[in-house]
Scaffold this active site. Structure first.
Site, PDB file in Angstrom:
ATOM      1  N   LYS A 198      91.577  57.999   8.084  1.00 27.78           N
ATOM      2  CA  LYS A 198      91.956  58.857   8.747  1.00 27.78           C
ATOM      3  C   LYS A 198      90.814  57.964   9.839  1.00 27.78           C
ATOM      4  O   LYS A 198      90.650  56.865  10.064  1.00 27.78           O
ATOM      5  CB  LYS A 198      90.213  59.186   7.745  1.00 27.78           C
ATOM      6  CG  LYS A 198      89.622  58.229   7.362  1.00 27.78           C
ATOM      7  CD  LYS A 198      88.116  58.730   6.459  1.00 27.78           C
ATOM      8  CE  LYS A 198      88.683  59.691   4.828  1.00 27.78           C
ATOM      9  NZ  LYS A 198      88.797  60.454   4.817  1.00 27.78           N
ATOM     10  N   ARG A 199      90.285  58.688  11.118  1.00 22.64           N
ATOM     11  CA  ARG A 199      89.733  58.128  12.176  1.00 22.64           C
ATOM     12  C   ARG A 199      88.512  57.123  11.568  1.00 22.64           C
ATOM     13  O   ARG A 199      87.920  57.261  10.260  1.00 22.64           O
ATOM     14  CB  ARG A 199      88.929  59.115  13.570  1.00 22.64           C
ATOM     15  CG  ARG A 199      90.560  59.669  13.762  1.00 22.64           C
ATOM     16  CD  ARG A 199      91.087  58.562  14.322  1.00 22.64           C
ATOM     17  NE  ARG A 199      90.668  58.430  15.894  1.00 22.64           N
ATOM     18  CZ  ARG A 199      90.713  58.605  17.433  1.00 22.64           C
ATOM     19  NH1 ARG A 199      91.296  59.006  17.512  1.00 22.64           N
ATOM     20  NH2 ARG A 199      89.646  57.664  18.075  1.00 22.64           N
ATOM     21  N   LYS A 255      82.629  59.229   8.385  1.00 19.58           N
ATOM     22  CA  LYS A 255      83.352  58.653   7.354  1.00 19.58           C
ATOM     23  C   LYS A 255      82.686  57.302   6.716  1.00 19.58           C
ATOM     24  O   LYS A 255      83.682  57.036   5.481  1.00 19.58           O
ATOM     25  CB  LYS A 255      84.040  58.675   7.691  1.00 19.58           C
ATOM     26  CG  LYS A 255      84.956  60.184   9.015  1.00 19.58           C
ATOM     27  CD  LYS A 255      86.040  59.630   9.424  1.00 19.58           C
ATOM     28  CE  LYS A 255      86.435  60.822  10.017  1.00 19.58           C
ATOM     29  NZ  LYS A 255      87.275  62.203   9.700  1.00 19.58           N
ATOM     30  N   LYS A 273      95.217  66.159   1.028  1.00 12.63           N
ATOM     31  CA  LYS A 273      97.642  65.971   0.991  1.00 12.63           C
ATOM     32  C   LYS A 273      97.845  64.464  -0.051  1.00 12.63           C
ATOM     33  O   LYS A 273      98.556  64.744  -1.085  1.00 12.63           O
ATOM     34  CB  LYS A 273      97.784  64.873   2.037  1.00 12.63           C
ATOM     35  CG  LYS A 273      98.119  66.206   3.649  1.00 12.63           C
ATOM     36  CD  LYS A 273      97.415  65.227   4.726  1.00 12.63           C
ATOM     37  CE  LYS A 273      97.258  66.250   6.146  1.00 12.63           C
ATOM     38  NZ  LYS A 273      97.196  65.539   7.218  1.00 12.63           N
ATOM     39  N   HIS A 276      85.026  73.291  14.464  1.00 14.83           N
ATOM     40  CA  HIS A 276      85.380  71.884  13.146  1.00 14.83           C
ATOM     41  C   HIS A 276      83.971  70.874  13.552  1.00 14.83           C
ATOM     42  O   HIS A 276      85.010  69.266  12.851  1.00 14.83           O
ATOM     43  CB  HIS A 276      86.415  71.430  14.105  1.00 14.83           C
ATOM     44  CG  HIS A 276      87.821  72.173  13.223  1.00 14.83           C
ATOM     45  ND1 HIS A 276      88.554  72.167  13.148  1.00 14.83           N
ATOM     46  CD2 HIS A 276      88.008  73.116  15.357  1.00 14.83           C
ATOM     47  CE1 HIS A 276      89.709  73.147  13.539  1.00 14.83           C
ATOM     48  NE2 HIS A 276      89.543  73.727  14.091  1.00 14.83           N
TER      49      HIS A 276
HETATM   50  O1  B1N Z   1      88.909  68.558  12.130  1.00 16.65           O
HETATM   51  C1  B1N Z   1      89.397  68.515  11.411  1.00 16.65           C
HETATM   52  C2  B1N Z   1      88.311  68.674   9.667  1.00 16.65           C
HETATM   53  O2  B1N Z   1      89.238  68.865   8.130  1.00 16.65           O
HETATM   54  C3  B1N Z   1      87.858  67.545   9.901  1.00 16.65           C
HETATM   55  O3  B1N Z   1      86.554  67.622   9.256  1.00 16.65           O
HETATM   56  C4  B1N Z   1      86.815  67.008  11.470  1.00 16.65           C
HETATM   57  O4  B1N Z   1      86.100  66.540  11.854  1.00 16.65           O
HETATM   58  C5  B1N Z   1      87.732  67.429  12.391  1.00 16.65           C
HETATM   59  C6  B1N Z   1      87.267  66.392  19.657  1.00 16.65           C
HETATM   60  C7  B1N Z   1      87.023  66.243  17.205  1.00 16.65           C
HETATM   61  N1  B1N Z   1      85.899  67.662  14.082  1.00 16.65           N
HETATM   62  N2  B1N Z   1      85.767  67.693  15.529  1.00 16.65           N
HETATM   63  C8  B1N Z   1      87.157  67.062  16.446  1.00 16.65           C
HETATM   64  C9  B1N Z   1      88.471  65.735  17.764  1.00 16.65           C
HETATM   65  C10 B1N Z   1      88.661  65.722  18.866  1.00 16.65           C
HETATM   66  C11 B1N Z   1      88.097  66.046  19.797  1.00 16.65           C
HETATM   67  O5  B1N Z   1      88.028  65.681  21.143  1.00 16.65           O
HETATM   68  C12 B1N Z   1      86.100  66.841  18.312  1.00 16.65           C
HETATM   69  N3  B1N Z   1      88.289  66.715  15.198  1.00 16.65           N
HETATM   70  C13 B1N Z   1      87.627  67.403  13.675  1.00 16.65           C
HETATM   71  C14 B1N Z   1      89.816  70.203  10.811  1.00 16.65           C
HETATM   72  O6  B1N Z   1      89.701  71.108  10.760  1.00 16.65           O
END
Ligand code: B1N
Length: 817
Positions: free
Chosen positions: A552-553, A558, A666, A361
């Protein structure tokens, strides 16, 4: 005539009213007269749950007895959102619920509001997992979501008097939670620590301590499939009995210490997004839920069997690894097969690699999890041995594929040296059948950059599955007005389970009558949001201004900073007369964002946004022209209110950094236009809606790469665009810090000297496209036409389609017969 295919309620209003009364009386011991909204919420939820139980049981029975392979979605996060209305929708009981609650003298909205949102995820990754299990159930595919029932979810965000983020614990289980069902009789033992010894030539792990993993089951009802799957979230409990010896010495607190320590494992969700913290507890959490889930799957699919034939395991279930967080499952399954069931290495490896698949991701190198071998060895000594052995076997395999020693060395799962590290993304790639990215561009970059050596040698492993979102929650529940209009326009409500049908709206974009109705829906949503905001947050938003949202976060990549700089530039231009007040298109800007508690720059950006809002909203010079609001604690609920009211959505990350984005989908589906870069799924959204219906700006991935290569000097851009210079100077001069020049100095210094994500380089193109946006907005018919085309052409971004792609490309399974 409109064809209604929505599920038909299993009860009449009268029956449901009685069911609620029964629950109040027998489960809660409360009379109707005594019942508060929260009591009615609990009673109605318990009553609704009962209507799902039979389908839940038959789904499980059919899954275990049939020959359809199930999906196990292993995820450290499931950001579910509220449950009650989703269950009502899937049961066809929305109207019966409203009427029954009214009959009992309560306001349905207030009853629904009593539900506390479970925040068991950080952002997109966790919400994607929730959309995916909704779609799996709706498609009738047997599936488990496996994760952790954190006692504390993502922190509750507040702002202090200075506009700084303050984190408060989210004790979501403080009140009765009617959805989760604790099943003590299906708990699993999870071991940690100790050492590995040899006994009769066999490796035996002698762990030092154990934790009891207790499953808490949530029903996942499908929309119209008649199927109900399971989300099984593990909660950590202690095995240690109360220590009587210590207790007798009256060291009372010491006596409960082991319990407290064991239960710490599922106590809190790590609030990091994208950047994992290398913490021991995090590895404990990962192993805890993955080990429990693997054992659970064996229990479910080989009931009562002492010596199951686990060579059939990959035909029973396929495990999808949601990012690297569950990757310790690969050595765990190897250990179970070899040590517990006596399989040889090759057979175990064959079973394991057939069972797992990995979704990546991210593209941020710092977000790829790497664990010190030493730490794994302390917590999971047997797993470290297995990982080293996997590494050895893998290096041997590579030698048969290439002579390039450097390449082989780069691909090591365990690095060399004094302090070897285990690269979890490499382990996942080597130990599973498929690796996928989450949008076309992202998957391409994974192949070309992040996992290049792997894709060169194992090209067939790599594939793409573009993310999606569930139309049930994010259109039907969030936006009933638009849903009704879509159903009216298409003459059917079948689009809720076949979102490509939205295409049928394309011709209606040129029907003035439909455009007018669409405009009315959007305006009504804006009014509704303004009322909600007034009620919940105490601010006034004028629905007759453009609603422009960035939620968003908070992360530097971003680029919330790009939005805030452009906004300040606009503010300055109005104030100093560079643009005529009468020419300014009135705009209300909404931000929503949580920052990781330890992320200094992100938190400073939050403070800046809040203070820009304070200054702008109190300045009579721009009154009615520009307003900025930052409601605290952005979550799924706020998303459901804000997205339908938004007209312009911001997706402005630096190209090559956002893996996909799902907010972008969304918003488009709810009839907002996007201003965005060619990043993540924006690329595909723009392709689907057409370049004319998307506001594109900024550098491409290649341009970004070239600029890094050439040497990037942000100060050059500051000097070149007077709007940008003005905005940054205002911040430096204390315009948003009561004259204090130090408050935002770290942000300014970063922009002018580093600016790793090239905010300054993209500023001019971003500021310029605002004129285009505003010109179009002045022609409301033209704007709404494009907004309708966004709705009509984004059916592809249903998570049902994503799941169908996973079924075809990766899982090779389908619905239950
Ligand atoms: O996952 C989403 C994507 O739509 C986003 O672009 C992407 O930023 C998000 C460590 C993550 N990537 N990595 C994380 C979350 C929590 C953590 O502890 C990494 N989140 C994303 C769905 O594909």
């Amino acid at each position: 005539m409109t064809e209604q295919t929505a599920p038909k309620s299993p009860v009449t209003t009268e029956q449901f009213t009685n069911e609620i009364k029964e629950q109040l009386k027998y489960a809660q011991g409360i009379t109707v007269e005594q019942a508060t909204d929260a009591d009615i919420y609990v009673a109605a939820s318990l009553a609704v749950r009962r209507h799902l139980v039979d389908s839940w049981a038959t789904t499980q029975k059919d899954m275990v007895n049939g020959s359809t392979k199930a999906v196990g979605y292993l995820s450290a996060e499931f950001l579910m959102g509220k449950q009650l209305r989703n269950a009502l929708l899937n049961l066809g009981m929305l109207a019966e619920f409203d009427d029954a609650v009214k009959a009992l003298g309560h306001d349905p909205q207030l009853v629904v509001d009593s539900e506390y949102e479970p925040g068991l995820g950080n952002g997109g990754l966790g919400r994607l997992a929730a959309c995916f299990i909704d779609s799996l159930a709706s498609l009738g595919v047997p599936a488990f979501g496996y994760g952790i029932q954190y006692k504390y979810g993502i922190f509750k965000q507040e702002f202090d008097a200075e506009g700084k983020q303050v984190e408060r614990p989210d004790y979501w289980l403080a009140n009765e939670e009617p959805w989760g069902h604790i099943d003590y009789n299906r708990s699993q033992k999870v071991n940690f620590g100790g050492q590995v010894v040899e006994e009769d030539g066999k490796k035996v792990w002698k762990p030092a301590w154990s934790v009891r993993a207790v499953p808490v089951d949530y029903m996942v009802p499908g929309y119209k499939s008649g199927r109900v799957n399971t989300l099984r979230l593990w909660s950590a409990k202690s095995y240690d009995e109360f220590d009587l010896l210590t207790f007798n010495k009256s060291e009372y607190l010491d006596a409960v210490k082991p319990q407290v320590e064991a239960e710490n494992i599922s106590k809190i969700l790590y609030p990091e997004d994208s950047t994992p913290q290398g913490k021991r507890l995090r590895l404990e959490q990962q192993y805890f839920f993955v080990a429990a889930s693997i054992h659970d799957a064996i229990r479910v699919f080989y009931p009562g069997q002492d010596k199951p034939d686990l060579t059939t395991f990959p035909n029973k279930i396929t495990f999808q690894l949601n990012d690297t967080h569950p990757v310790i499952g690969i050595p765990e399954l190897m250990r179970v097969l070899i040590d517990e069931y006596g399989y040889d290495w090759d057979t175990a490896w064959d079973i394991t690699t057939k069972t797992f698949n990995y979704t990546c991701h991210t593209l941020l190198p710092e977000a790829l999890e790497v664990w010190p071998a030493r730490l794994i060895g302390e917590l999971l000594p047997r797993h470290l041995e297995i990982i080293n052995e996997i590494n050895d076997h893998f290096l041997e395999e590579l030698k048969g594929l290439t002579r390039d020693k450097e390449r082989i060395n780069r691909m090591r799962i365990v690095t060399e040296g004094d302090d070897p590290q285990v690269r979890m993304a490499y382990l996942a790639t080597a130990g599973g059948s498929h690796v996928n990215g989450v949008a076309e561009l992202h998957s391409q970059l994974l192949k070309d950059v992040t996992l290049r050596d792997f894709s060169d040698l194992f090209p067939k492993k790599f594939t793409n599955v573009t993310n999606g979102v569930t139309p049930r929650r994010f259109i039907r529940l969030a936006n009933p007005r638009l849903s009704n209009l879509i159903t009216e326009g298409l003459g059917t409500d079948k689009w809720l389970s076949d979102l490509d049908l939205l295409q049928g709206l394309v011709p209606l974009a040129d029907d003035p009558e439909f455009v007018k109705k669409f405009a009315e829906v959007k305006h009504a949503n804006k009014v509704a949001f303004a009322n909600f905001a007034k009620d919940r947050y105490g601010f006034e938003a004028n629905p007759d201004t453009m609603f422009n949202t960035m939620v968003k976060r908070l992360h530097e990549y971003k680029r919330q900073s790009l939005k805030i700089l452009a906004l300040i530039a606009r503010y300055a231009a109005i104030k100093n007369g560079t643009i005529n007040v009468d020419d300014v298109l009135p705009r209300t800007v909404f931000f929503g964002a949580k920052a990781a508690p330890g992320y200094y720059m992100a938190k400073l950006t939050i403070q800046l946004i809040n203070n820009v809002a304070r200054v702008v909203n109190n300045d009579p010079d721009v009154k009615g022209k520009l307003a900025v609001h930052f409601p605290a604690n952005y979550n799924v609920r706020l998303a459901q209110h804000l997205i339908p009211a938004t007209e312009l959505d911001e997706q402005i990350s630096q190209a090559g950094k956002e893996a996909s984005g799902t907010g972008n989908m969304k918003f488009a589906l709810n009839g907002a236009l996007t201003v965005g870069t060619l990043d993540g799924a924006n690329v595909e959204i723009r392709e689907k809606v057409g370049a004319d219906n998307f506001f594109l700006f900024g550098m491409t991935v290649d341009e970004v790469e070239d600029l890094y290569e050439k040497g990037y000097d942000p100060a050059k851009y500051y000097e070149a665009d007077p709007r940008l210079k003005m905005a940054i100077d205002m911040i430096s001069n204390g315009a948003f810090s009561d004259g204090d020049r130090n408050t935002y100095a770290p942000l300014v210094a970063d922009w002018l000297t580093k600016d790793y994500f090239m905010t300054l380089a993209d500023f001019t193109s971003y500021a310029d496209i605002q004129y285009e946006i505003e010109d179009l907005y002045r022609d409301q018919d033209a704007w709404n036409r494009k907004a309708i085309l966004n709705v009509a052409n984004t059916g592809y971004f249903s998570s049902d389609r994503s799941i169908e792609d996973y079924l075809e490309r990766i899982w090779h399974t389908g619905p239950l017969a």
